[in-house]
Enzyme design. Structure first.
Site, PDB file in Angstrom:
ATOM      1  N   TYR A   1      56.551 -20.846 -59.959  1.00  0.00           N
ATOM      2  CA  TYR A   1      56.221 -21.039 -61.237  1.00  0.00           C
ATOM      3  C   TYR A   1      55.893 -19.551 -61.915  1.00  0.00           C
ATOM      4  O   TYR A   1      55.495 -18.840 -61.339  1.00  0.00           O
ATOM      5  CB  TYR A   1      55.425 -22.043 -61.498  1.00  0.00           C
ATOM      6  CG  TYR A   1      53.887 -21.527 -61.571  1.00  0.00           C
ATOM      7  CD1 TYR A   1      53.496 -21.359 -60.070  1.00  0.00           C
ATOM      8  CD2 TYR A   1      53.016 -21.201 -62.409  1.00  0.00           C
ATOM      9  CE1 TYR A   1      52.051 -21.203 -59.588  1.00  0.00           C
ATOM     10  CE2 TYR A   1      51.967 -21.158 -62.117  1.00  0.00           C
ATOM     11  CZ  TYR A   1      51.420 -20.877 -60.760  1.00  0.00           C
ATOM     12  OH  TYR A   1      49.956 -20.646 -60.558  1.00  0.00           O
TER      13      TYR A   1
ATOM     14  N   HIS B   1      62.409 -32.777 -45.126  1.00  0.00           N
ATOM     15  CA  HIS B   1      61.779 -31.236 -45.279  1.00  0.00           C
ATOM     16  C   HIS B   1      62.831 -30.150 -45.221  1.00  0.00           C
ATOM     17  O   HIS B   1      62.563 -29.031 -46.078  1.00  0.00           O
ATOM     18  CB  HIS B   1      61.034 -31.358 -44.007  1.00  0.00           C
ATOM     19  CG  HIS B   1      59.847 -31.949 -43.993  1.00  0.00           C
ATOM     20  ND1 HIS B   1      59.635 -33.456 -43.998  1.00  0.00           N
ATOM     21  CD2 HIS B   1      58.438 -31.567 -44.208  1.00  0.00           C
ATOM     22  CE1 HIS B   1      58.433 -33.823 -44.091  1.00  0.00           C
ATOM     23  NE2 HIS B   1      57.792 -32.390 -44.361  1.00  0.00           N
TER      24      HIS B   1
ATOM     25  N   LYS C   1      54.321 -17.001 -55.840  1.00  0.00           N
ATOM     26  CA  LYS C   1      53.609 -17.893 -56.799  1.00  0.00           C
ATOM     27  C   LYS C   1      54.157 -19.390 -56.815  1.00  0.00           C
ATOM     28  O   LYS C   1      55.269 -19.706 -57.606  1.00  0.00           O
ATOM     29  CB  LYS C   1      53.495 -17.264 -58.142  1.00  0.00           C
ATOM     30  CG  LYS C   1      52.734 -17.942 -59.339  1.00  0.00           C
ATOM     31  CD  LYS C   1      52.880 -17.006 -60.378  1.00  0.00           C
ATOM     32  CE  LYS C   1      51.912 -17.420 -61.622  1.00  0.00           C
ATOM     33  NZ  LYS C   1      50.451 -17.702 -61.398  1.00  0.00           N
TER      34      LYS C   1
ATOM     35  N   GLU D   1      40.550 -13.711 -54.103  1.00  0.00           N
ATOM     36  CA  GLU D   1      40.614 -13.877 -55.472  1.00  0.00           C
ATOM     37  C   GLU D   1      40.487 -15.102 -56.009  1.00  0.00           C
ATOM     38  O   GLU D   1      39.696 -15.869 -55.223  1.00  0.00           O
ATOM     39  CB  GLU D   1      42.403 -13.788 -55.801  1.00  0.00           C
ATOM     40  CG  GLU D   1      43.176 -14.889 -55.020  1.00  0.00           C
ATOM     41  CD  GLU D   1      44.741 -14.719 -55.388  1.00  0.00           C
ATOM     42  OE1 GLU D   1      45.066 -14.352 -56.082  1.00  0.00           O
ATOM     43  OE2 GLU D   1      45.374 -15.498 -54.415  1.00  0.00           O
TER      44      GLU D   1
ATOM     45  N   LEU E   1      47.706 -13.094 -54.930  1.00  0.00           N
ATOM     46  CA  LEU E   1      48.711 -13.025 -55.919  1.00  0.00           C
ATOM     47  C   LEU E   1      48.866 -11.631 -56.574  1.00  0.00           C
ATOM     48  O   LEU E   1      47.490 -11.273 -56.989  1.00  0.00           O
ATOM     49  CB  LEU E   1      48.912 -14.124 -56.990  1.00  0.00           C
ATOM     50  CG  LEU E   1      50.013 -14.252 -57.873  1.00  0.00           C
ATOM     51  CD1 LEU E   1      51.296 -14.754 -57.202  1.00  0.00           C
ATOM     52  CD2 LEU E   1      49.774 -14.798 -58.937  1.00  0.00           C
TER      53      LEU E   1
END
Ligand code: PLP
Length: 301
Positions: A49, A118, A165, A198, A223
């Site tokens: 995303y 999967h 992400k 983070e 990220l």
């Protein structure tokens, strides 16, 4: 006053009802916009995303967000659901249709709809694309910048490729809720070596006693935030020294300032970590100056 509240609530409801989402080729009222239960996003969190800020009706740092989307797709071996040009048009269309002047655009691409297994679905299964947009209160970031936020530290229990992400965000969800349960606003992840990686949805920074701005290098453990990347330019322009290196939670406690960056909040001063005031417990001058300078360096689409 009451009447004012009621009309505000009414306006909100009306907006929610008229909000438009893009789902796999169609623009639909949000209430009618659905994805299949067989979408791999819901079974496996098998998707990626992006979240872009919209300011003055324009996308901020679109090119960098799209470049990162390309890297996420490549790393997860998910194909582009539409061409980059078509996606750019969809983003603009969704901003226009929702009349968002200041807000966010969310886009999600999953590996598509297939029987639960999967392993990847057959190659003819198309990736799914969902795009939404919503306004944000214009005063929100100014309020956050003026007051700062409290964060808690939590063990970083995430997987080894958080530089991608992906929509698989369960540890982030649990961390954020743990923060809220403790009366804080966000959580900062701490790795096995005691270093801050983070935030649950933001990059983490400190300013040392000597005035050096420090943030963790963009390896596989964080990220690479678009805001983080742009902020380096603002830091340089303000003549500040910056170091990309791991920093320990103890160093963050003792820092002169701490702050977090993300596309939606830009620069948010962190005034408490685990209940301990950072510096004098108020938003610091470096975070404030960087927050003010940011938009000079961001790209407007
Ligand atoms: N780190 C994480 C885990 C995030 O979820 C985000 C944003 O959502 C960021 C960092 C900041 O990235 P950006 O500046 O691109 O919004």
């Amino acid at each position: 006053m009451r009447q004012g509240l009621e009309s505000a609530a009414g306006a909100f409801m009306k907006r929610a009802m008229t909000r438009i989402a893009y789902v796999n080729g169609r623009y639909l009222p949000r209430s009618a916009a659905n994805v299949s239960i067989d979408d791999r996003a819901s079974y496996f969190g098998d998707g990626v995303y992006e979240v872009c800020l919209v300011s003055g009706g324009r996308l901020i740092d679109e090119a960098r967000h799209m470049a990162r989307l390309g890297r996420s797709l490549e790393a997860t071996r998910i194909g582009w659901p539409v061409t980059r040009d078509a996606l750019a048009k969809i983003l603009r269309e969704i901003i226009d249709r929702n009349r968002v002047s200041h807000g966010i655009v969310y886009l999600q691409i999953s590996r598509g709809v297939a029987r639960r297994d999967h392993a990847f679905p057959p190659p003819d299964v198309a990736p799914s694309l969902v795009v939404t947009a919503r306004p944000l209160a214009k005063t929100r970031n100014a309020t956050l910048a003026a007051t700062g936020i409290a964060v808690i530290s939590v063990p970083d229990i995430r997987w080894g490729r958080v530089d991608i992400k992906t929509i698989s965000l369960l540890p982030n969800v649990l961390a954020k809720q743990a923060a809220i349960d403790e009366g804080a606003r966000d959580a900062w992840f701490v790795d096995r070596d005691g270093n801050v990686t983070e935030g649950a949805s933001a990059n983490a920074w400190i300013v040392t006693a000597a005035g050096t701005v420090v943030t963790r290098p963009a390896d596989h453990a964080i990220l690479r935030g678009v805001t983080r990347t742009v902020l380096f330019e603002a830091i340089k322009a303000l003549g500040l020294t910056v170091e990309e290196r791991p920093f320990a939670l103890a160093e963050a406690y003792a820092a002169r300032e701490a702050f977090a960056t993300s596309a939606t909040q830009i620069v948010v001063p962190v005034v408490r970590i685990d209940g301990r005031p950072i510096g004098d417990g108020k938003p610091g001058p470096v975070a404030t100056a960087l927050g003010r300078a940011f938009h000079q360096f961001a790209e407007q689409g």
